[in-house]
Write a protein that holds these residues in place. Structure first.
Motif, PDB file in Angstrom:
ATOM      1  N   GLU A 289      40.895  27.081  44.847  1.00  0.00           N
ATOM      2  CA  GLU A 289      42.035  27.944  45.162  1.00  0.00           C
ATOM      3  C   GLU A 289      43.348  27.240  44.824  1.00  0.00           C
ATOM      4  O   GLU A 289      44.286  27.877  44.336  1.00  0.00           O
ATOM      5  N   PHE A 290      43.430  25.938  45.101  1.00  0.00           N
ATOM      6  CA  PHE A 290      44.649  25.200  44.763  1.00  0.00           C
ATOM      7  C   PHE A 290      44.886  25.198  43.256  1.00  0.00           C
ATOM      8  O   PHE A 290      46.001  25.454  42.791  1.00  0.00           O
ATOM      9  N   GLN A 291      43.848  24.905  42.471  1.00  0.00           N
ATOM     10  CA  GLN A 291      43.989  24.918  41.017  1.00  0.00           C
ATOM     11  C   GLN A 291      44.451  26.288  40.535  1.00  0.00           C
ATOM     12  O   GLN A 291      45.371  26.392  39.721  1.00  0.00           O
ATOM     13  N   LYS A 292      43.850  27.325  41.071  1.00  0.00           N
ATOM     14  CA  LYS A 292      44.227  28.688  40.667  1.00  0.00           C
ATOM     15  C   LYS A 292      45.685  28.968  40.987  1.00  0.00           C
ATOM     16  O   LYS A 292      46.385  29.630  40.206  1.00  0.00           O
ATOM     17  N   SER A 293      46.189  28.462  42.112  1.00  0.00           N
ATOM     18  CA  SER A 293      47.599  28.678  42.456  1.00  0.00           C
ATOM     19  C   SER A 293      48.510  27.961  41.461  1.00  0.00           C
ATOM     20  O   SER A 293      49.563  28.485  41.084  1.00  0.00           O
TER      21      SER A 293
ATOM     22  N   ARG B 101      50.984  14.840  42.398  1.00  0.00           N
ATOM     23  CA  ARG B 101      49.769  14.342  41.720  1.00  0.00           C
ATOM     24  C   ARG B 101      48.670  15.398  41.677  1.00  0.00           C
ATOM     25  O   ARG B 101      47.974  15.537  40.678  1.00  0.00           O
ATOM     26  N   ALA B 102      48.517  16.149  42.757  1.00  0.00           N
ATOM     27  CA  ALA B 102      47.505  17.214  42.781  1.00  0.00           C
ATOM     28  C   ALA B 102      47.868  18.319  41.784  1.00  0.00           C
ATOM     29  O   ALA B 102      46.991  18.860  41.101  1.00  0.00           O
ATOM     30  N   VAL B 103      49.150  18.632  41.677  1.00  0.00           N
ATOM     31  CA  VAL B 103      49.613  19.627  40.709  1.00  0.00           C
ATOM     32  C   VAL B 103      49.344  19.125  39.290  1.00  0.00           C
ATOM     33  O   VAL B 103      48.855  19.871  38.433  1.00  0.00           O
ATOM     34  N   ALA B 104      49.627  17.854  39.046  1.00  0.00           N
ATOM     35  CA  ALA B 104      49.372  17.270  37.727  1.00  0.00           C
ATOM     36  C   ALA B 104      47.882  17.312  37.393  1.00  0.00           C
ATOM     37  O   ALA B 104      47.491  17.637  36.271  1.00  0.00           O
TER      38      ALA B 104
ATOM     39  N   GLN C 157      59.073  20.070  39.869  1.00  0.00           N
ATOM     40  CA  GLN C 157      59.570  21.438  40.050  1.00  0.00           C
ATOM     41  C   GLN C 157      58.431  22.404  40.329  1.00  0.00           C
ATOM     42  O   GLN C 157      58.559  23.294  41.166  1.00  0.00           O
ATOM     43  N   LEU C 158      57.319  22.213  39.648  1.00  0.00           N
ATOM     44  CA  LEU C 158      56.171  23.092  39.854  1.00  0.00           C
ATOM     45  C   LEU C 158      55.642  22.947  41.282  1.00  0.00           C
ATOM     46  O   LEU C 158      55.358  23.949  41.947  1.00  0.00           O
ATOM     47  N   SER C 159      55.536  21.719  41.770  1.00  0.00           N
ATOM     48  CA  SER C 159      55.063  21.517  43.147  1.00  0.00           C
ATOM     49  C   SER C 159      56.061  22.095  44.143  1.00  0.00           C
ATOM     50  O   SER C 159      55.664  22.672  45.161  1.00  0.00           O
ATOM     51  N   GLU C 160      57.358  21.986  43.867  1.00  0.00           N
ATOM     52  CA  GLU C 160      58.364  22.595  44.745  1.00  0.00           C
ATOM     53  C   GLU C 160      58.266  24.121  44.716  1.00  0.00           C
ATOM     54  O   GLU C 160      58.398  24.776  45.743  1.00  0.00           O
ATOM     55  N   ASN C 161      58.010  24.694  43.528  1.00  0.00           N
ATOM     56  CA  ASN C 161      57.837  26.153  43.417  1.00  0.00           C
ATOM     57  C   ASN C 161      56.634  26.635  44.223  1.00  0.00           C
ATOM     58  O   ASN C 161      56.597  27.787  44.658  1.00  0.00           O
ATOM     59  N   LEU C 162      55.653  25.746  44.413  1.00  0.00           N
ATOM     60  CA  LEU C 162      54.454  26.074  45.201  1.00  0.00           C
ATOM     61  C   LEU C 162      54.649  25.734  46.680  1.00  0.00           C
ATOM     62  O   LEU C 162      53.695  25.783  47.451  1.00  0.00           O
ATOM     63  N   ASN C 163      55.895  25.393  47.056  1.00  0.00           N
ATOM     64  CA  ASN C 163      56.232  25.008  48.435  1.00  0.00           C
ATOM     65  C   ASN C 163      55.404  23.835  48.932  1.00  0.00           C
ATOM     66  O   ASN C 163      55.004  23.791  50.094  1.00  0.00           O
ATOM     67  N   ASN C 164      55.135  22.901  48.033  1.00  0.00           N
ATOM     68  CA  ASN C 164      54.339  21.726  48.367  1.00  0.00           C
ATOM     69  C   ASN C 164      54.872  20.529  47.574  1.00  0.00           C
ATOM     70  O   ASN C 164      54.167  19.987  46.715  1.00  0.00           O
TER      71      ASN C 164
END
Length: 179
Positions: free
Chosen positions: A88-92, A122-125, A110-117
């Motif tokens: 689910e995290f990857q899909k988000s 590192r997880a976003v990367a 910026q992407l992690s901030e856009n996901l409110n996290n």
């Protein structure tokens, strides 16, 4: 496993891709010779309970047509039905990548901030690197916070060429960070 994922190789101007459709949805459009190839293939096949079979499908044909239009600079968005295979995290993260406009870039931060996290950089990367729908889901639009190119499954040369294509074809100002 009786179900099949129809796959086909496609030699793009930027490198060899593997395309795959399952139940009329694109599940793979990825760099054939990337480091995570086996892990991504295993993840997709396991989640779908299906195996790969080299064959063509109308969806793969449509995907190739749209990719070729994109590479010629006459397409800025894809309208191919897709299915994400991942957590689910990857899909988000992959959904968030779809929101980055053509010709723009953003950073992992910026992407992690856009996901409110904001602490999940590192997880976003990692999720970005696990994207199996390259180009369609534009992970190439992610750059370092300092504006430099950072890892890409298709290689930094392909990433630079894709970003240059979008910048040139989109008649946008210089590639800029998208917030």
């Amino acid at each position: 496993m009786d179900k099949l994922i129809q796959i086909q190789d496609y030699n793009s101007p930027y490198g060899q891709l593997i395309l795959g459709s399952f139940q009329e949805k694109l599940v793979i459009c990825d760099w054939k010779h990337r480091k995570m190839r086996l892990a991504i293939d295993r993840r997709i096949q396991t989640e779908l309970g299906a195996t790969y079979q080299f064959s063509n499908s109308s969806l793969i044909h449509s995907t190739i047509e749209q990719l070729e239009e994109y590479f010629k600079g006459s397409r800025i968005a894809f309208n191919i039905p897709i299915r994400f295979c991942g957590t689910e995290f990857q899909k988000s993260v992959w959904q968030a990548l779809l929101l980055i406009p053509y010709g723009k870039t953003t950073s992992y931060l910026q992407l992690s901030e856009n996901l409110n996290n904001p602490k999940a950089i590192r997880a976003v990367a990692s999720a970005n690197g696990a994207n199996a729908l390259s180009i369609i889901v534009p992970c190439h639009r992610i750059i370092g916070t300092d504006g430099k190119l950072v890892g890409y499954a298709g290689g930094l040369r392909a990433k630079q060429k894709l970003l240059s294509l979008e910048n040139k074809a989109g008649n946008t100002e210089q590639l800029s960070l998208f917030s």
